[in-house]
Design a protein around this motif. Sequence first.
Motif, PDB file in Angstrom:
ATOM      1  N   GLU A 110       0.833  -1.207   0.000  1.00 50.12           N
ATOM      2  CA  GLU A 110       0.000   0.000   0.000  1.00 50.12           C
ATOM      3  C   GLU A 110       0.867   1.257   0.000  1.00 50.12           C
ATOM      4  OE1 GLU A 110      -0.285  -2.528   2.025  1.00 50.12           O
ATOM      5  OE2 GLU A 110      -2.362  -3.270   2.046  1.00 50.12           O
ATOM      6  N   TYR A 111       1.990   1.183   0.698  1.00 45.34           N
ATOM      7  CA  TYR A 111       2.916   2.329   0.738  1.00 45.34           C
ATOM      8  C   TYR A 111       3.441   2.636  -0.658  1.00 45.34           C
ATOM      9  CZ  TYR A 111       6.955   5.202   2.071  1.00 45.34           C
ATOM     10  OH  TYR A 111       7.863   6.222   2.182  1.00 45.34           O
ATOM     11  N   ALA A 112       3.756   1.599  -1.413  1.00 44.57           N
ATOM     12  CA  ALA A 112       4.280   1.787  -2.764  1.00 44.57           C
ATOM     13  C   ALA A 112       3.265   2.500  -3.663  1.00 44.57           C
ATOM     14  CB  ALA A 112       4.657   0.441  -3.372  1.00 44.57           C
ATOM     15  N   GLN A 113       1.988   2.257  -3.409  1.00 49.92           N
ATOM     16  CA  GLN A 113       0.924   2.897  -4.189  1.00 49.92           C
ATOM     17  C   GLN A 113       0.394   4.156  -3.506  1.00 49.92           C
ATOM     18  OE1 GLN A 113      -0.018   1.839  -7.240  1.00 49.92           O
ATOM     19  NE2 GLN A 113       1.625   0.310  -7.040  1.00 49.92           N
ATOM     20  N   TRP A 114       0.870   4.422  -2.306  1.00 46.71           N
ATOM     21  CA  TRP A 114       0.388   5.516  -1.446  1.00 46.71           C
ATOM     22  C   TRP A 114      -1.140   5.508  -1.358  1.00 46.71           C
ATOM     23  CZ3 TRP A 114       3.235   7.335   2.126  1.00 46.71           C
ATOM     24  CH2 TRP A 114       2.814   8.429   2.889  1.00 46.71           C
ATOM     25  N   GLN A 115      -1.649   4.333  -0.927  1.00 47.79           N
ATOM     26  CA  GLN A 115      -3.079   4.153  -0.761  1.00 47.79           C
ATOM     27  C   GLN A 115      -3.360   3.580   0.619  1.00 47.79           C
ATOM     28  OE1 GLN A 115      -5.876   5.133  -2.370  1.00 47.79           O
ATOM     29  NE2 GLN A 115      -6.746   4.346  -0.460  1.00 47.79           N
ATOM     30  N   PRO A 116      -3.792   4.400   1.584  1.00 52.04           N
ATOM     31  CA  PRO A 116      -4.037   3.902   2.937  1.00 52.04           C
ATOM     32  C   PRO A 116      -5.211   2.928   2.994  1.00 52.04           C
ATOM     33  CG  PRO A 116      -4.766   6.177   2.727  1.00 52.04           C
ATOM     34  CD  PRO A 116      -4.031   5.852   1.468  1.00 52.04           C
ATOM     35  N   PRO A 117      -5.032   1.760   3.620  1.00 50.94           N
ATOM     36  CA  PRO A 117      -6.138   0.806   3.754  1.00 50.94           C
ATOM     37  C   PRO A 117      -7.290   1.444   4.536  1.00 50.94           C
ATOM     38  CG  PRO A 117      -4.047  -0.220   4.335  1.00 50.94           C
ATOM     39  CD  PRO A 117      -3.784   1.245   4.214  1.00 50.94           C
ATOM     40  N   GLY A 118      -8.478   1.385   3.964  1.00 48.02           N
ATOM     41  CA  GLY A 118      -9.640   1.966   4.627  1.00 48.02           C
ATOM     42  C   GLY A 118      -9.728   3.471   4.478  1.00 48.02           C
ATOM     43  N   GLY A 119      -8.807   4.067   3.739  1.00 47.09           N
ATOM     44  CA  GLY A 119      -8.807   5.518   3.561  1.00 47.09           C
ATOM     45  C   GLY A 119      -9.295   5.928   2.186  1.00 47.09           C
ATOM     46  N   GLU A 120      -9.139   7.222   1.878  1.00 44.84           N
ATOM     47  CA  GLU A 120      -9.575   7.751   0.602  1.00 44.84           C
ATOM     48  C   GLU A 120      -8.509   7.575  -0.474  1.00 44.84           C
ATOM     49  OE1 GLU A 120     -12.204  11.630   0.926  1.00 44.84           O
ATOM     50  OE2 GLU A 120     -10.542  11.751   2.354  1.00 44.84           O
ATOM     51  N   THR A 121      -8.956   7.499  -1.703  1.00 46.52           N
ATOM     52  CA  THR A 121      -8.038   7.525  -2.832  1.00 46.52           C
ATOM     53  C   THR A 121      -7.700   8.979  -3.157  1.00 46.52           C
ATOM     54  OG1 THR A 121      -9.770   7.667  -4.510  1.00 46.52           O
ATOM     55  CG2 THR A 121      -9.128   5.449  -3.776  1.00 46.52           C
ATOM     56  N   SER A 122      -6.633   9.172  -3.909  1.00 52.31           N
ATOM     57  CA  SER A 122      -6.276  10.525  -4.342  1.00 52.31           C
ATOM     58  C   SER A 122      -7.397  11.150  -5.166  1.00 52.31           C
ATOM     59  CB  SER A 122      -4.985  10.491  -5.164  1.00 52.31           C
ATOM     60  OG  SER A 122      -3.891  10.090  -4.371  1.00 52.31           O
ATOM     61  N   ALA A 123      -8.032  10.354  -6.014  1.00 50.26           N
ATOM     62  CA  ALA A 123      -9.108  10.868  -6.863  1.00 50.26           C
ATOM     63  C   ALA A 123     -10.294  11.335  -6.021  1.00 50.26           C
ATOM     64  CB  ALA A 123      -9.542   9.808  -7.862  1.00 50.26           C
ATOM     65  N   GLN A 124     -10.616  10.591  -4.968  1.00 49.33           N
ATOM     66  CA  GLN A 124     -11.723  10.993  -4.105  1.00 49.33           C
ATOM     67  C   GLN A 124     -11.425  12.316  -3.404  1.00 49.33           C
ATOM     68  OE1 GLN A 124     -11.848   7.359  -1.792  1.00 49.33           O
ATOM     69  NE2 GLN A 124     -13.777   6.726  -2.736  1.00 49.33           N
TER      70      GLN A 124
END
Length: 216
Positions: A110-124
């Motif tokens: 998830e760190y590699a994609q910078w996407q927190p589990p249970g969190g928002e996406t960059s697009a959101q």
Amino acid sequence: MTDRVPGRRRVVLWRHGQTAWNVERRFQGKTDIPLDDTGVQQAHSSARLLAGLRPTALLASPLQRAADTAQALAKVTGLPVRHDKDLIERDGGAWEGLTNREIRDRYPAEYAQWQPPGGETSAQVAKRVGAALERALDDLPPDGLLVVASHGAALRLGMSHLLGLPEEVWERLGGLSNCCWSVLGEMRDGGWRLVEHNAGTLPEPVLSDDRTENGT
């Protein structure tokens, strides 16, 4: 694009002052962390500079680190501060409260994609914050200057939305340091141009919830 009358509007996107979690490199997200003593000083120093731009409206995230930063400018200018919950920082899900090292060690994929589990996406986040900025700008007179006090990732992504940048280039905009700001100016067609980015008194390290803090 909206139907507002074209003018010479400007918007200043102002990141909040330093917090203890910034110094500890903890992901803050929507957790309501206050400014530390340095952050309070930063807010007051920056407010004196921003007052020179003669803002006509102030808007802030309701999280106290941003709301208190905005209040420092309100004290100098006499302008009221409006708050919009859509300006809060990116929801960090399972990452909130963790240090950058803890996130990297516990959530490598998830760190590699910078996407927190249970969190928002960059697009959101870009859509949410961008919509809040558009609403505020629709209410701004043609020669108005809006100052928005918010958060590092929220502002960078909301700025990308206003500029009409495609998602694949969002990371090319660097992060905002504590109490630094970016300025967008309105164009003849009603779009926006980036006039200044990460401006402030002196260069400082970016300690943020934003992926760009690490140059990745």
